[in-house]
Motif scaffolding. Structure first.
Motif, PDB file in Angstrom:
ATOM      1  N   ASP A  98     -22.504   5.652 -29.525  1.00  0.00           N
ATOM      2  CA  ASP A  98     -22.742   5.335 -28.116  1.00  0.00           C
ATOM      3  C   ASP A  98     -22.414   6.532 -27.231  1.00  0.00           C
ATOM      4  N   ALA A  99     -21.346   7.248 -27.586  1.00  0.00           N
ATOM      5  CA  ALA A  99     -20.939   8.408 -26.791  1.00  0.00           C
ATOM      6  C   ALA A  99     -22.000   9.506 -26.851  1.00  0.00           C
ATOM      7  N   GLU A 100     -22.541   9.751 -28.039  1.00  0.00           N
ATOM      8  CA  GLU A 100     -23.589  10.768 -28.162  1.00  0.00           C
ATOM      9  C   GLU A 100     -24.820  10.376 -27.346  1.00  0.00           C
ATOM     10  N   ASP A 101     -25.175   9.088 -27.406  1.00  0.00           N
ATOM     11  CA  ASP A 101     -26.322   8.614 -26.621  1.00  0.00           C
ATOM     12  C   ASP A 101     -26.063   8.787 -25.125  1.00  0.00           C
ATOM     13  N   LEU A 102     -24.828   8.514 -24.712  1.00  0.00           N
ATOM     14  CA  LEU A 102     -24.492   8.644 -23.294  1.00  0.00           C
ATOM     15  C   LEU A 102     -24.622  10.091 -22.835  1.00  0.00           C
TER      16      LEU A 102
END
Length: 206
Positions: free
Chosen positions: A67-71
């Motif tokens: 999720d962090a990478e996508d953000l």
């Protein structure tokens, strides 16, 4: 007139020296000018130095690496799309990080408290030379912080773990310093009874 002559005693027009910060600012502004003209390679050079920090903050906020990478990717795309809103007389990093944090808070409110990976310990916290009690405290700290609302969690991690000042956090989250202090107060009031066993001192506060 040479630069040496210009800086000599009695010279009417001293030549200012350019330090690393000045050169970095000039380079950033040059890249920003290229981005305005549609140069995506220039944008990659502009945002690149800030991606590691952005990923750390996103990981703190969303508690899940994917999720962090996508953000971070979403924030970079949003920054490119809205680059005309960026004040090029100012530094790019605070604007980009503020955009990322606001996107992350919105996303966290949507996904709620679905299952997630446990937060990895901060580099200093995970030091293998620490006493077991210290490691236990940081694990308990992260578990307790995980129970906080998204904005309070972000603020207390930025302040108590990453070392940002209240003013810096206010700038990142686009809120007032007074609002930051209020969130810190409420978060610490929640954390204190959860962590008191690791700090019997009655004056302890996280």
């Amino acid at each position: 007139m040479s630069p040496a002559d210009a800086n000599a005693p009695g010279s009417a027009t001293p030549v200012p020296s350019s330090g690393p910060a000045d050169l970095a600012t000039l380079e950033e502004r040059a890249l920003s000018a290229r981005v305005v003209l549609g140069d995506r390679d220039a944008f990659a050079l502009l945002v690149g130095p800030h991606l590691a920090r952005a990923l750390l903050l996103a990981r703190r906020l969303l508690k899940n690496h994917n999720d962090a990478e996508d953000l971070v990717q979403d924030a970079a795309l949003r920054a490119l799309e809205r680059f005309d809103q960026f004040d090029r007389s100012r530094s790019f990093a605070p604007w980009f990080i503020r955009l990322l944090m606001n996107l992350g808070l919105q996303q966290q409110e949507k996904i709620g408290r679905r299952s997630h990976e446990p937060l990895e310990l901060h580099t200093a916290e995970a030091d293998t030379h620490q006493e077991p009690e210290s490691t236990d405290f940081w694990r308990a700290f992260h578990e307790a912080v995980d129970q906080l609302p998204a904005r309070q969690r972000a603020i207390i991690m930025l302040f108590d773990v990453d070392g940002y000042s209240g003013v810096e956090i206010a700038d990142l989250l686009d809120i007032t310093p007074e609002n930051v202090r209020w969130h810190l107060h409420v978060a610490r009031r929640t954390l204190r009874p959860l962590l008191r066993a690791y700090h019997p001192d009655p004056n302890f506060h996280p």
